[in-house]
Design an enzyme around this catalytic site. Sequence first.
Site, mmCIF file in Angstrom:
data_model
loop_
_atom_site.group_PDB
_atom_site.id
_atom_site.type_symbol
_atom_site.label_atom_id
_atom_site.label_comp_id
_atom_site.label_asym_id
_atom_site.label_seq_id
_atom_site.Cartn_x
_atom_site.Cartn_y
_atom_site.Cartn_z
ATOM 1 N N GLU A 110 -10.938 -0.591 2.419
ATOM 2 C CA GLU A 110 -9.411 0.001 2.484
ATOM 3 C C GLU A 110 -9.453 -1.413 3.322
ATOM 4 O OE1 GLU A 110 -7.827 2.723 2.328
ATOM 5 O OE2 GLU A 110 -9.222 2.711 0.859
ATOM 6 N N ARG B 61 4.005 -24.620 -9.755
ATOM 7 C CA ARG B 61 5.253 -24.577 -10.198
ATOM 8 C C ARG B 61 6.209 -25.560 -9.821
ATOM 9 N NH1 ARG B 61 8.718 -21.296 -11.200
ATOM 10 N NH2 ARG B 61 10.046 -21.893 -12.927
ATOM 11 N N ASP C 210 15.380 -22.915 -11.123
ATOM 12 C CA ASP C 210 14.895 -21.588 -11.829
ATOM 13 C C ASP C 210 15.769 -20.769 -10.957
ATOM 14 O OD1 ASP C 210 12.332 -21.634 -13.407
ATOM 15 O OD2 ASP C 210 11.445 -21.069 -11.703
ATOM 16 N N PRO D 63 -1.282 -5.333 1.787
ATOM 17 C CA PRO D 63 0.170 -5.072 1.695
ATOM 18 C C PRO D 63 1.373 -4.567 3.032
ATOM 19 C CG PRO D 63 -2.508 -3.696 1.125
ATOM 20 C CD PRO D 63 -2.403 -4.859 1.805
HETATM 21 C C1 4GM Z 1 -6.336 -3.468 2.438
HETATM 22 C C2 4GM Z 1 -5.764 -4.723 3.108
HETATM 23 C C3 4GM Z 1 -2.527 -6.957 -1.392
HETATM 24 C C4 4GM Z 1 -6.170 -3.827 0.639
HETATM 25 C C5 4GM Z 1 -5.767 -5.942 3.105
HETATM 26 C C6 4GM Z 1 -4.323 -6.290 -1.294
HETATM 27 C C7 4GM Z 1 -1.943 -4.820 -2.499
HETATM 28 C C8 4GM Z 1 -1.437 -6.150 -1.671
HETATM 29 C C9 4GM Z 1 -6.373 -4.960 0.204
HETATM 30 C C10 4GM Z 1 -6.672 -5.870 0.962
HETATM 31 C C11 4GM Z 1 -4.016 -5.850 -1.911
HETATM 32 C C12 4GM Z 1 -0.404 -6.765 -1.995
HETATM 33 C C13 4GM Z 1 -6.276 -5.423 -1.128
HETATM 34 N N1 4GM Z 1 -2.953 -4.701 -2.206
HETATM 35 N N2 4GM Z 1 1.060 -5.331 -2.173
HETATM 36 N N3 4GM Z 1 -5.277 -4.408 -1.871
HETATM 37 O O1 4GM Z 1 0.071 -8.389 -1.663
HETATM 38 O O2 4GM Z 1 -6.694 -7.250 0.720
#
Ligand code: 4GM
Length: 212
Positions: free
Chosen positions: A116, A153, A168, A88
């Site tokens: 986590e 794509r 696109d 994330p």
């Molecule tokens: C924390 C660390 C990617 C949570 C690594 C993975 C959202 C995204 C996760 C991880 C995720 C994103 C798993 N959530 N916004 N959760 O791309 O892989």
Amino acid sequence: MKFLFVTLFPEQIEQAASHSILQRAASKGLIEVSCINPRDFTHDVHRTVDDSPFGGGAGMVLKPEPMVAAIRKAKEQLPNARVIAMCPGGRTLKQSIVEEYAHSGQDFIFVCGHYEGFDERIFHWVDEKLSIGDYVLTGGEMPAIIVMDAISRFIPGVLGKIESAEEDSFSTGLLEYPQYTRPVNFEGLEVPEVLRSGNHALINSWRLKQSL
Ligand code: 4GM
């Protein structure tokens, strides 16, 4: 182009790659999708992949040993691949990054986390942290599938002849123009006259104006 996913849930990846355009691309040999499961690199009877975090706190962290063993195996299989961990907090994906990936000619290893997240030390084996947007999901599989889809794509032959990823709206920098198909009148809503005029110069200028 080859996509290898390091994931505890390979079925999720296989299912995503088994429909529609990605499935056709795979059957034509334009993309190759495979998975390596870190659980297969555990040595205890419970096949443990996670543990509680040092310093305390809620949730679990993916242990480094099975993750790194799986990433090593992935790198053995695809030595020239770019290794991307879906996180994330990573660099946020946008169309220009997708194009850069697609035109790099590289293969891709996607490392998918859960719980986590990863033990921080696994990033020693990763080239880049990538995010699909500023939100947290239960796993990195769906984000990784999205990245594969967006890249695929651009591979010649994946889309039909008529469609082209390069044309696109995101790639041209313009917005999409409104599109219509039959019927001409749907519940009182009419297709704009100009699109039915057969005058292609007029149609193009109408579309450009809409896009702008
Ligand atoms: C924390 C660390 C990617 C949570 C690594 C993975 C959202 C995204 C996760 C991880 C995720 C994103 C798993 N959530 N916004 N959760 O791309 O892989």
